[in-house]
Design a protein around this motif. Structure first.
Motif, PDB file in Angstrom:
ATOM      1  N   GLU A 244       0.819  -1.233  -0.113  1.00 22.25           N
ATOM      2  CA  GLU A 244       0.065  -0.179   0.053  1.00 22.25           C
ATOM      3  C   GLU A 244       0.960   1.182   0.019  1.00 22.25           C
ATOM      4  OE1 GLU A 244      -3.472   2.251   2.627  1.00 22.25           O
ATOM      5  OE2 GLU A 244      -2.528   0.380   3.442  1.00 22.25           O
ATOM      6  N   ALA A 245       1.947   1.197   0.749  1.00 22.35           N
ATOM      7  CA  ALA A 245       2.781   2.346   0.932  1.00 22.35           C
ATOM      8  C   ALA A 245       3.606   2.582  -0.450  1.00 22.35           C
ATOM      9  CB  ALA A 245       3.840   2.324   1.966  1.00 22.35           C
ATOM     10  N   SER A 246       3.903   1.307  -0.948  1.00 25.80           N
ATOM     11  CA  SER A 246       4.796   1.554  -2.379  1.00 25.80           C
ATOM     12  C   SER A 246       3.839   2.217  -3.536  1.00 25.80           C
ATOM     13  CB  SER A 246       5.058   0.345  -2.980  1.00 25.80           C
ATOM     14  OG  SER A 246       4.196  -0.436  -3.438  1.00 25.80           O
ATOM     15  N   GLY A 247       2.376   2.043  -3.411  1.00 33.26           N
ATOM     16  CA  GLY A 247       1.457   2.508  -4.315  1.00 33.26           C
ATOM     17  C   GLY A 247       1.239   4.216  -3.752  1.00 33.26           C
ATOM     18  N   ILE A 248       1.407   4.438  -2.717  1.00 32.92           N
ATOM     19  CA  ILE A 248       1.332   5.944  -2.202  1.00 32.92           C
ATOM     20  C   ILE A 248       2.568   6.852  -2.798  1.00 32.92           C
ATOM     21  CG2 ILE A 248       1.557   7.523  -0.238  1.00 32.92           C
ATOM     22  CD1 ILE A 248      -0.503   5.475   1.234  1.00 32.92           C
ATOM     23  N   MET A 249       3.723   5.985  -2.465  1.00 28.29           N
ATOM     24  CA  MET A 249       4.941   6.611  -3.129  1.00 28.29           C
ATOM     25  C   MET A 249       4.959   6.887  -4.537  1.00 28.29           C
ATOM     26  SD  MET A 249       7.967   4.276  -0.969  1.00 28.29           S
ATOM     27  CE  MET A 249       7.516   3.721   0.685  1.00 28.29           C
ATOM     28  N   GLU A 250       4.507   5.889  -5.259  1.00 26.79           N
ATOM     29  CA  GLU A 250       4.476   6.141  -6.763  1.00 26.79           C
ATOM     30  C   GLU A 250       3.513   7.365  -7.003  1.00 26.79           C
ATOM     31  OE1 GLU A 250       3.361   3.612 -10.930  1.00 26.79           O
ATOM     32  OE2 GLU A 250       2.782   2.567  -8.940  1.00 26.79           O
ATOM     33  N   THR A 251       2.581   7.430  -6.287  1.00 29.03           N
ATOM     34  CA  THR A 251       1.697   8.385  -6.750  1.00 29.03           C
ATOM     35  C   THR A 251       1.972   9.909  -6.229  1.00 29.03           C
ATOM     36  OG1 THR A 251      -0.322   7.209  -6.180  1.00 29.03           O
ATOM     37  CG2 THR A 251      -0.981   9.378  -6.280  1.00 29.03           C
ATOM     38  N   LEU A 252       2.534   9.954  -5.133  1.00 28.89           N
ATOM     39  CA  LEU A 252       3.390  11.162  -4.719  1.00 28.89           C
ATOM     40  C   LEU A 252       4.514  11.634  -5.721  1.00 28.89           C
ATOM     41  CD1 LEU A 252       3.659  10.664  -0.785  1.00 28.89           C
ATOM     42  CD2 LEU A 252       2.374  12.228  -2.056  1.00 28.89           C
TER      43      LEU A 252
END
Length: 378
Positions: A244-252
């Motif tokens: 989930e955090a990796s998805g957030i990082m990519e979006t940021l």
């Protein structure tokens, strides 16, 4: 070696992407987050209808029978969409712990209810004195004529306020810090012996402090032997949080790059400034490092030859790197957006808050770094 998701996993991911594009804009998400429940029950019903809630559960309970790779695939997309629905409390935490339990009667009854979206669950483990130590448990469960009565209190129970069922870790024998003597119980949240104090966390998710006063519990693990199975069950949950955090990082990263192309200073886009380009390269590499370690961990966890110690070492490494690199990416996203990055009107701050909460679940970067240092390969 092929590190791509397979066709079925890509279909799962694409279904979430399409749904989010049509139904979960940032504005729509904010409406759900500001509701009394903190999420949309209609969306939750859709999640169940589309089969997303069934992914980590065995086929014998009506589940998809997915592996930790399938779970990571959908959690990445949920991270990108920044869903407020209780995926982590109910499906990931409560579901993982229940899947690892030994009481087949309870599992056969409750898991199908998670899958069809009719039951919300929460995992009640930690207490005010526990810090990140899952063995530091005072809450007790006493056998009373064949029934277990639970007494004690649990702190920051994710999703606890709206949960219909609770999985409670309680001590049935031993001293406060012993890993032996801990048992897991299913408790009906409507029991007269259960009282809750519900509140919102920094990322808008709901949590609760829960007190048990002779609450009736059903034993779901072997008596006094819940620590190791629960620790093992939560391993996939840890990886799911990192996905989930990796998805957030990519979006940021994508959001920040796009912003620097439109924000002008001295008459030119700030993306043309070499110093800022270097910083964006750093955040891109930080994300790629997490992504690569996530892929490596998934490969190891699904390899029957991987030892328990090695699996633990990799998960600790993944949690450590996710926390450290996630902080870097979040800090840079906020700073490169300027003052706007701190406002509730912009999505960036909400993504950063969610990532900060993920990085504190079950332990911070220092905690997992120490565990990584102290676990040898076997």
């Amino acid at each position: 070696m092929n590190f791509e998701f397979n066709e079925e996993q890509m279909m799962l991911k694409d279904s979430i992407v399409k749904w989010a594009q049509d139904n979960y804009s940032f504005e729509q998400r904010c409406v759900s987050a500001d509701s009394a429940d903190g999420f949309s029950r209609a969306h939750w019903a859709t999640f169940a209808e589309l089969g997303w809630l069934s992914v980590p559960f065995a086929e014998q309970y009506g589940g998809y029978g997915g592996s930790v790779i399938d779970l990571a695939a959908i959690m990445q997309e949920f991270g990108k969409a920044l869903v407020t629905e209780p995926i982590v409390p109910t499906m990931v935490l409560f579901g993982s712990a229940l899947s690892g339990a030994t009481n087949e009667t309870v599992k056969s009854e409750v898991i199908p209810q998670i899958i069809d979206g009719t039951v919300f669950g929460a995992l009640a483990v930690y207490e005010s004195q526990s810090r990140f130590d899952m063995s530091n448990i005072i809450t007790s469960a006493n056998n009373d004529s064949g029934s277990y009565k639970i007494n004690g209190a649990k702190s920051v129970v994710l999703g606890g306020g709206l949960a219909d069922k609770l999985l409670v870790l309680a001590r049935t024998s031993g001293e406060q810090m012993d890993t032996d003597g801990l048992s897991l119980f299913l408790v009906d949240a409507s029991d007269s012996g259960v009282s809750k104090a519900t509140y919102s966390l920094m990322d808008g998710q709901l949590a609760a402090d829960i007190t048990f006063d002779n609450a009736l519990g059903v034993l779901v693990t072997e008596l006094g032997e819940a620590y190791e199975p629960l620790n093992d069950s939560l391993q996939n949950a840890q990886v799911a949080l990192c996905a989930e955090a990796s998805g957030i990082m990519e979006t940021l990263n994508l959001t920040t790059v796009e912003y620097t192309k439109t924000r002008k200073q001295f008459g030119v886009p700030i993306s043309s400034f070499q110093a800022l380009q270097h910083r964006m390269v750093d955040t891109f590499m930080a994300y790629e490092q997490v992504k690569s370690l996530l892929v490596g961990t998934l490969c190891e966890l699904t390899d029957d030859k991987t030892s328990k110690a090695r699996a633990s070492k990799l998960v600790n490494a993944l949690r450590t790197l996710t926390a450290k690199n996630g902080k870097l990416i979040g800090d840079e996203a906020i700073q490169l957006h300027g003052g706007m990055g701190l406002t509730d009107e912009l999505s960036v701050g909400h993504y950063v808050k969610r990532m900060m909460m993920i990085n504190l679940m079950f332990g911070n970067a220092d905690f997992y770094q120490e565990r990584f240092n102290n676990v040898s390969y076997a």
